[in-house]
Design a protein around this motif. Sequence first.
Motif, PDB file in Angstrom:
ATOM      1  N   UNK A  75      12.969  12.808  10.888  1.00  0.00           N
ATOM      2  CA  UNK A  75      11.692  12.790  10.169  1.00  0.00           C
ATOM      3  C   UNK A  75      10.708  11.797  10.765  1.00  0.00           C
ATOM      4  N   UNK A  76      11.218  10.704  11.335  1.00  0.00           N
ATOM      5  CA  UNK A  76      10.364   9.636  11.850  1.00  0.00           C
ATOM      6  C   UNK A  76       9.405  10.127  12.926  1.00  0.00           C
ATOM      7  N   UNK A  77       9.726  11.237  13.568  1.00  0.00           N
ATOM      8  CA  UNK A  77       8.862  11.754  14.636  1.00  0.00           C
ATOM      9  C   UNK A  77       7.663  12.519  14.084  1.00  0.00           C
ATOM     10  N   UNK A  78       7.762  12.959  12.846  1.00  0.00           N
ATOM     11  CA  UNK A  78       6.673  13.721  12.232  1.00  0.00           C
ATOM     12  C   UNK A  78       5.742  12.807  11.450  1.00  0.00           C
ATOM     13  N   UNK A  79       4.478  13.073  11.547  1.00  0.00           N
ATOM     14  CA  UNK A  79       3.477  12.316  10.801  1.00  0.00           C
ATOM     15  C   UNK A  79       3.462  12.808   9.354  1.00  0.00           C
ATOM     16  N   UNK A  80       3.558  11.907   8.354  1.00  0.00           N
ATOM     17  CA  UNK A  80       3.501  12.372   6.963  1.00  0.00           C
ATOM     18  C   UNK A  80       2.137  12.973   6.645  1.00  0.00           C
ATOM     19  N   UNK A 112       0.795  -1.219   0.000  1.00  0.00           N
ATOM     20  CA  UNK A 112       0.000   0.000   0.000  1.00  0.00           C
ATOM     21  C   UNK A 112       0.826   1.266   0.000  1.00  0.00           C
ATOM     22  N   UNK A 113       2.039   1.176  -0.542  1.00  0.00           N
ATOM     23  CA  UNK A 113       2.873   2.378  -0.568  1.00  0.00           C
ATOM     24  C   UNK A 113       3.081   2.933   0.825  1.00  0.00           C
ATOM     25  N   UNK A 114       3.537   4.142   0.900  1.00  0.00           N
ATOM     26  CA  UNK A 114       3.772   4.794   2.177  1.00  0.00           C
ATOM     27  C   UNK A 114       4.977   5.697   2.081  1.00  0.00           C
ATOM     28  N   UNK A 115       5.198   6.447   3.112  1.00  0.00           N
ATOM     29  CA  UNK A 115       6.292   7.410   3.123  1.00  0.00           C
ATOM     30  C   UNK A 115       7.408   6.863   4.002  1.00  0.00           C
ATOM     31  N   UNK A 116       8.554   6.599   3.391  1.00  0.00           N
ATOM     32  CA  UNK A 116       9.721   6.161   4.146  1.00  0.00           C
ATOM     33  C   UNK A 116      10.332   7.372   4.824  1.00  0.00           C
ATOM     34  N   UNK A 117      10.552   7.297   6.121  1.00  0.00           N
ATOM     35  CA  UNK A 117      11.121   8.418   6.861  1.00  0.00           C
ATOM     36  C   UNK A 117      12.363   7.956   7.596  1.00  0.00           C
ATOM     37  N   UNK A 118      13.327   8.841   7.659  1.00  0.00           N
ATOM     38  CA  UNK A 118      14.604   8.535   8.298  1.00  0.00           C
ATOM     39  C   UNK A 118      14.914   9.556   9.376  1.00  0.00           C
ATOM     40  N   UNK A 147       7.747  -5.467   6.054  1.00  0.00           N
ATOM     41  CA  UNK A 147       7.319  -4.471   7.035  1.00  0.00           C
ATOM     42  C   UNK A 147       7.765  -3.037   6.770  1.00  0.00           C
ATOM     43  N   UNK A 148       8.513  -2.762   5.733  1.00  0.00           N
ATOM     44  CA  UNK A 148       8.966  -1.391   5.502  1.00  0.00           C
ATOM     45  C   UNK A 148       7.794  -0.462   5.192  1.00  0.00           C
ATOM     46  N   UNK A 149       7.888   0.768   5.711  1.00  0.00           N
ATOM     47  CA  UNK A 149       6.793   1.729   5.615  1.00  0.00           C
ATOM     48  C   UNK A 149       6.379   2.068   4.190  1.00  0.00           C
ATOM     49  N   UNK A 150       7.322   1.990   3.238  1.00  0.00           N
ATOM     50  CA  UNK A 150       6.962   2.313   1.858  1.00  0.00           C
ATOM     51  C   UNK A 150       6.158   1.196   1.191  1.00  0.00           C
ATOM     52  N   UNK A 151       5.903   0.129   1.918  1.00  0.00           N
ATOM     53  CA  UNK A 151       5.045  -0.952   1.433  1.00  0.00           C
ATOM     54  C   UNK A 151       3.802  -1.121   2.312  1.00  0.00           C
ATOM     55  N   UNK A 152       3.903  -0.788   3.596  1.00  0.00           N
ATOM     56  CA  UNK A 152       2.781  -1.018   4.521  1.00  0.00           C
ATOM     57  C   UNK A 152       2.058   0.259   4.947  1.00  0.00           C
ATOM     58  N   UNK A 153       2.638   1.420   4.698  1.00  0.00           N
ATOM     59  CA  UNK A 153       2.061   2.667   5.199  1.00  0.00           C
ATOM     60  C   UNK A 153       0.597   2.867   4.842  1.00  0.00           C
ATOM     61  N   UNK A 154       0.218   2.553   3.629  1.00  0.00           N
ATOM     62  CA  UNK A 154      -1.160   2.747   3.195  1.00  0.00           C
ATOM     63  C   UNK A 154      -2.103   1.611   3.542  1.00  0.00           C
ATOM     64  N   UNK A 155      -1.571   0.515   4.075  1.00  0.00           N
ATOM     65  CA  UNK A 155      -2.420  -0.660   4.318  1.00  0.00           C
ATOM     66  C   UNK A 155      -3.390  -0.474   5.480  1.00  0.00           C
TER      67      UNK A 155
END
Length: 176
Positions: free
Chosen positions: A41-46, A32-38, A75-83
């Motif tokens: 950035x990880x503390x901010x909500x996309x 489901x795509x998603x925003x990878x944050x490093x 489990x990476x956010x750019x694959x699970x973020x939208x799920x």
Amino acid sequence: ARGMLELTAIDVGQGDSLLVAFPGGATMMIDGGGVLQYGAERRRQPRLDTGEDVISPYLWSRGIRRLDIVVATHAHEDHTGGLFALLENFRPRELWVGANPSAALVAKAVAMKIPVIAPRDTLDYSGARIEVVSPPEDYHAARAGNNDSLVLRIAYGRHAFLLTGDLESAIERRLL
């Protein structure tokens, strides 16, 4: 269309989101795509939720109101973020996961009474054949990574798709 196997890549920027419509009418969303944050950035909500803002409107425009299977390759956010939004909006019958799945995503599915399955077998499904290619039975990793990807080969007639998530060369060589 019934009697056809369709694979549609949905543009979610970073990551993947693939809609599979099976010949028998069942639907599967892979990632489901998603925003990878490093770092900090990880503390901010996309601002963009790919599941809510990109994928759901596309599916609704196609007349899709329910998904049969949602797949989280890894489990990476750019694959699970939208799920997370897809579980809410489309109430799938099953969530399929690879190795080391996102604990938050699994918890969400369990809370919604959606069965969480780590498939291992080949099965005939809605007019097509789904073969689970990876992760191998003896695969273990200390932490979540690309090689955890649930890899599926979906075949119908003389055509087949190999959907690899973010599988890396070490496991690719092993599978060959």
